[in-house]
Design an enzyme around this catalytic site. Structure first.
Site, PDB file in Angstrom:
ATOM      1  NE  ARG A 168      -3.632  -2.491   0.196  1.00 26.69           N
ATOM      2  CZ  ARG A 168      -3.308  -3.662  -0.347  1.00 26.69           C
ATOM      3  NH1 ARG A 168      -2.194  -3.790  -1.056  1.00 26.69           N
ATOM      4  NH2 ARG A 168      -4.086  -4.709  -0.212  1.00 26.69           N
TER       5      ARG A 168
ATOM      6  CB  SER B  36      -9.222  -1.556   4.336  1.00 24.23           C
ATOM      7  OG  SER B  36      -9.834  -2.769   3.966  1.00 24.23           O
TER       8      SER B  36
ATOM      9  CD  GLU C  24      -5.542   0.335   2.628  1.00 23.71           C
ATOM     10  OE1 GLU C  24      -6.107   0.176   1.537  1.00 23.71           O
ATOM     11  OE2 GLU C  24      -5.410  -0.575   3.462  1.00 23.71           O
TER      12      GLU C  24
END
Length: 344
Positions: free
Chosen positions: A169, A243, A339
């Site tokens: 990520r 998320s 995130e």
């Protein structure tokens, strides 16, 4: 060639342009629809005298309630077959293309490798920034090049995938180049041969449960979207950004300590010295799964997803996210990072 002049709007309400559904007001706003409009954009007084924020699909951002900034929505369109290389095809895709529209296009036209990334919200331009991933596939595996406009030099720059510093990520765009670029297109190297990646446990289980013997890209895409829809709330129903936290990596010593008090802890080995712990497992075992605090909470079936029950402010969500981080750190000694891109 696109020739329509830029329209700059003052005090733009961004509620419908972020999947959290946060009512945030941007000082200035415009929609960038072509590379040709860049020169015009950079000559505007709004650009020269304000902090600028580049907005894609609005699916991975959390806005504060008021943005003293010029918000530029990237809407550069187009999908071009750029090159045929034996068993592969290079597709150059405009950064403003909706990601899942591109995945659907690829599956329907015999370009394979991104089926597992079906159903992910956001734009093509955001995909390399975040190095989006799901069901055993990361977008870095299929990116050939990323073209961006360098805000410092005023030049278009092309980065090969190997120069993007992709990580979990993560990418060069979140670190070294942060705040200094506008992605204009992404080139993908996709296979003409369907070779599905179905090793992810829940995916393998669903395929087996359905008794599918003749799997194709369309069926795989439908299965993945079905799994996602069963686990994640639609932003049209409950505001969310998917998320919210990254899955943390810990060393073997901390894992042993964690197993001492939690024998059922889930983990995935990254290498000999490190494992990945699902952030959802950590949040659930702090007792914060399905917890609501005013207009904000964790989703009842997926604690990794923070939701806006209606009327939540950006500050409320940030405060609730901080509470989760503090509890995870307190109970497990593990730090979890957002995130989602928090923009204040």
């Amino acid at each position: 060639m696109y020739s329509e002049p830029l329209e700059i709007i003052d005090n733009k309400d961004l509620t419908s342009l972020n999947t959290f559904g946060i009512k945030s007001i941007a000082k200035h706003y415009c929609e960038l629809k072509s590379v040709n409009q860049l020169k015009e954009l950079f000559s505007t007084p709004e650009y020269k005298s304000n902090r600028c924020i580049i907005l894609g699909g609005g699916s991975n951002v959390l806005f504060s309630d008021s943005l003293d900034a010029f918000v530029i929505r990237n809407m550069i369109d187009g999908i071009l077959v750029e090159n045929e290389e034996g068993k592969h095809t290079i597709l150059k895709v405009g950064s403003g293309v909706v990601w899942d529209d591109f995945v659907k296009y690829a599956c329907e036209n015999g370009y394979y490798g991104i089926e597992n990334l079906s159903g992910i919200p956001g734009s093509v331009g955001a995909s390399p920034i975040q190095n989006i991933g799901a069901y055993g596939v990361e977008v870095k595996d299929v990116i050939d090049e990323v073209e961006y406009y360098d805000l410092n030099s005023g030049n278009l720059v092309v980065l090969k995938s190997t120069d993007c510093n992709f990580g979990y990520r993560d990418s060069i765009f979140k670190k070294e180049l942060k705040g200094s670029f506008i992605i204009t297109s992404v080139s993908f190297k996709l296979s003409k041969v369907f070779n599905p990646n179905i090793e992810y446990p829940s995916l393998k289980s669903e395929i087996a449960k359905r008794g599918i013997s003749d799997l194709n890209a369309k069926i795989l895409r439908e299965i993945i979207i079905g799994i996602r829809d069963s686990k994640l709330p639609s932003p049209d129903v409950l505001g969310n950004a998917g998320s919210f936290f990254k899955n943390p990596f810990i060393d073997n010593e901390l894992l042993k300590k964690l197993q001492g008090s939690n024998s059922n802890v889930k983990y995935y080995r990254n290498n000999q010295c490190q494992v990945k712990i699902p952030a959802a497992w950590l949040i659930e075992h702090t007792g914060l799964k399905g917890v609501r605090d005013g207009n904000v909470g964790t989703h009842a079936s997926q604690p990794l997803v923070l939701v806006n029950y209606g009327g939540a402010t950006g500050e409320e969500i940030i405060k609730f996210a901080n509470r989760i981080q503090e509890e995870v750190k307190k109970q497990f000694g593990i730090s979890i990072e957002p995130e989602v891109n928090i923009i204040k």
